[in-house]
Scaffold this motif. Structure first.
Motif, short mmCIF file in Angstrom:
data_model
loop_
_atom_site.label_atom_id
_atom_site.label_comp_id
_atom_site.label_asym_id
_atom_site.label_seq_id
_atom_site.Cartn_x
_atom_site.Cartn_y
_atom_site.Cartn_z
N ALA A 1 0.70 -1.13 -0.04
CA ALA A 1 -0.07 -0.05 -0.06
C ALA A 1 0.91 1.28 -0.19
O ALA A 1 0.41 2.27 -0.67
CB ALA A 1 -0.98 -0.02 1.27
N GLY A 2 1.91 1.29 0.81
CA GLY A 2 2.66 2.46 0.79
C GLY A 2 3.50 2.87 -0.32
O GLY A 2 4.17 3.89 -0.25
N GLN B 1 -5.88 1.04 -4.05
CA GLN B 1 -6.18 0.61 -2.73
C GLN B 1 -6.77 -0.83 -2.61
O GLN B 1 -6.89 -1.66 -2.00
CB GLN B 1 -7.12 1.62 -1.95
CG GLN B 1 -6.53 2.95 -1.52
CD GLN B 1 -5.54 2.50 -0.56
OE1 GLN B 1 -4.13 2.60 -1.02
NE2 GLN B 1 -5.82 2.35 0.67
N ALA B 2 -7.51 -1.15 -3.77
CA ALA B 2 -8.27 -2.40 -4.07
C ALA B 2 -7.20 -3.57 -4.14
O ALA B 2 -7.77 -4.64 -4.14
CB ALA B 2 -9.34 -2.26 -5.21
N ILE B 3 -6.13 -3.22 -4.60
CA ILE B 3 -5.00 -4.25 -4.92
C ILE B 3 -3.91 -4.10 -3.94
O ILE B 3 -2.85 -4.92 -3.77
CB ILE B 3 -4.35 -4.17 -6.19
CG1 ILE B 3 -3.75 -2.89 -6.58
CG2 ILE B 3 -5.67 -4.40 -7.26
CD1 ILE B 3 -2.71 -3.09 -7.78
N ALA B 4 -3.94 -3.30 -2.97
CA ALA B 4 -2.75 -2.86 -1.98
C ALA B 4 -3.04 -3.89 -1.01
O ALA B 4 -4.04 -4.44 -0.52
CB ALA B 4 -3.15 -1.69 -1.31
N SER B 5 -1.72 -4.59 -0.55
CA SER B 5 -1.41 -5.49 0.36
C SER B 5 -0.90 -4.77 1.94
O SER B 5 -0.32 -3.83 1.87
CB SER B 5 -0.44 -6.42 0.23
OG SER B 5 0.76 -5.95 -0.05
N THR C 1 -7.47 10.56 -7.69
CA THR C 1 -8.36 10.01 -6.61
C THR C 1 -8.90 8.63 -7.00
O THR C 1 -8.76 7.82 -6.30
CB THR C 1 -9.37 10.79 -6.09
OG1 THR C 1 -8.97 12.07 -5.76
CG2 THR C 1 -10.21 10.21 -5.24
N LEU C 2 -9.26 8.56 -8.27
CA LEU C 2 -9.74 7.36 -9.10
C LEU C 2 -8.62 6.32 -9.18
O LEU C 2 -8.87 5.22 -8.77
CB LEU C 2 -10.37 7.64 -10.43
CG LEU C 2 -10.86 6.39 -10.95
CD1 LEU C 2 -12.33 6.09 -10.50
CD2 LEU C 2 -11.32 6.65 -12.73
N LEU C 3 -7.46 6.87 -9.59
CA LEU C 3 -6.12 5.95 -9.60
C LEU C 3 -5.91 5.28 -8.05
O LEU C 3 -5.66 3.95 -7.91
CB LEU C 3 -4.97 6.66 -10.03
CG LEU C 3 -5.23 7.24 -11.66
CD1 LEU C 3 -4.05 7.86 -12.21
CD2 LEU C 3 -5.55 5.91 -12.44
N PHE C 4 -5.87 6.06 -7.33
CA PHE C 4 -5.49 5.80 -5.92
C PHE C 4 -6.57 4.76 -5.29
O PHE C 4 -6.04 3.89 -4.73
CB PHE C 4 -5.71 7.01 -4.91
CG PHE C 4 -5.23 6.72 -3.61
CD1 PHE C 4 -3.92 6.22 -3.20
CD2 PHE C 4 -6.03 6.79 -2.47
CE1 PHE C 4 -3.61 5.98 -1.83
CE2 PHE C 4 -5.77 6.38 -1.42
CZ PHE C 4 -4.73 5.98 -0.55
N THR C 5 -7.87 5.05 -5.50
CA THR C 5 -8.82 3.90 -5.22
C THR C 5 -8.73 2.77 -5.88
O THR C 5 -8.73 1.56 -5.07
CB THR C 5 -10.15 4.64 -5.58
OG1 THR C 5 -10.56 5.96 -4.89
CG2 THR C 5 -11.57 3.64 -4.90
N ALA C 6 -8.30 2.62 -7.04
CA ALA C 6 -8.19 1.59 -7.76
C ALA C 6 -7.01 0.83 -7.08
O ALA C 6 -6.91 -0.58 -6.92
CB ALA C 6 -7.87 1.78 -9.18
#
Length: 365
Positions: free
Chosen positions: A313-314, A361-365, A354-359
């Motif tokens: 995620a980071g 977050q959906a794959i962030a571990s 914001t859209l990119l960051f949200t996407a």
């Protein structure tokens, strides 16, 4: 595309354009190399990685039966081959051996080696004959096929390169016999990419029996390789220099290349592209077109292949910065290939961060 018989006949897949050429798929077809090179060639340089030293030596012996001088250029494996210092090493060999425009270069190895060999061929005397002999799944279905050549810089992947068509690509399936299962699975990221953007039959074959699909001796393996090459051949035939349709081949690659850069190219290309495709699927869903089932299918197929579908995620700020420097950005505007549905790609240009960051977050571990 000319279909082969179920036995040993080769399949010829033509890439059309101003300099058409065939991608030949089969077993034992490297023996046809002198016929492919032709009689005008006098000298040949074989560019190969250290792991293929013995095989390159055998290829050299085959060619010495026809050509007066056959040289070997051993270059580093993987992305380490794609440096300007390595290209300069190859240029030095060509210069010292007085290579002319009627001579030829063979790219014998994985995608990085064929990228390098293609770039060297495109730049030496502004272009000499090139034949690619890919020895990995990734090389066969992607790197060696489309005429895109290049090297990396500290600023990013493939930022220096040329579009340069080979005389032929020999996709000899026998060259895959010694690949590890992990290497084959990594290469299958580009195979299933073709399934997602254009050929759902590839996905069906992988889902039906993944072990058969990735077995280089199986009919299923040959089928998905040929389908994947067919996708790339059709797209490249219509858009050799990536002015339009060819962009769909970048599905998963914008984030994938940023991950490769972040990992200093220590990740396999297929692993990075796998995460990139998962991100693109989530982005397609958020953009309002791709349904939940298609996103779930991405995850299931990539996990069947034991490919990664998450990233820490980071790491987002560094990845975003790398993507903004990527050659696929235009006038500073990020462009992503997304899917309206499986088999129907589209361009998403300049999405909100914001859209990119949200996407992500959906794959962030």
């Amino acid at each position: 595309m000319t279909e082969s018989t179920p036995e040993q006949a080769a399949t010829h897949i033509t890439v059309h354009g101003t300099a058409p050429y065939d991608v030949v798929v089969g077993r034992g077809i490297v023996a046809t190399l002198p016929t492919v090179l032709g009689e005008r060639v006098n000298k040949v340089l074989i560019v190969h990685p250290p792991t293929l030293g013995a095989a390159a030596g055998r290829l050299r012996e085959l060619l010495l039966e026809t050509y007066s001088e056959v040289l070997l250029a051993e270059v580093p494996d993987a992305e380490s081959a794609k440096r300007v210092e390595v290209a300069a090493f190859c240029w030095q060999i060509l210069g010292q051996a007085d290579f002319t425009r009627t001579d030829a270069i063979i790219g014998f190895g994985g995608g990085s080696v064929t990228d390098l060999a293609g770039f060297v061929a495109a730049t030496w005397l502004r272009g000499v004959k090139l034949v690619q002999i890919p020895t990995t799944v990734l090389g066969m279905v992607d790197a060696a096929v489309g005429g895109k050549t290049g090297i990396n810089t500290a600023e990013g992947k493939n930022l220096v390169g040329a579009f340069y068509a080979p005389a032929a690509v020999l996709a000899d399936l026998n060259n895959l016999a010694t690949l590890s299962p992990n290497e084959i699975r990594a290469g299958f990221a580009e195979v299933v990419k073709c399934g997602f953007i254009a050929e759902p039959e590839i996905l069906d074959i992988v889902e039906r029996d993944v072990d058969l699909a990735i077995d280089p001796t199986s009919d299923e393996f040959r089928r998905v390789i040929e389908l994947s090459i067919g996708v790339k051949a059709r797209v490249v035939s219509e858009d050799f220099t990536e002015q339009g349709q060819r962009e769909i081949l970048n599905y998963g690659h914008t984030l994938g290349h940023a991950i490769e850069h972040a990992e200093r190219y220590q990740w396999r290309h297929g692993a990075a592209i796998s995460v990139g495709m998962m991100f693109a699927a989530e982005l397609g869903r958020l953009a309002g077109n791709l349904d939940d089932a298609a996103v779930d299918r991405h995850r299931a197929i990539l996990e069947l292949l034991t490919l990664p579908v998450e990233y820490p995620a980071g790491r987002w700020p560094g990845l975003l910065s790398a993507m903004q420097r990527d050659k696929k950005a235009r006038a500073g505007m990020l462009r992503f290939i997304v899917l309206d549905r499986i088999g129907k790609p589209a361009v998403l240009a300049g999405p909100d961060e914001t859209l990119l960051f949200t996407a992500y977050q959906a794959i962030a571990s």
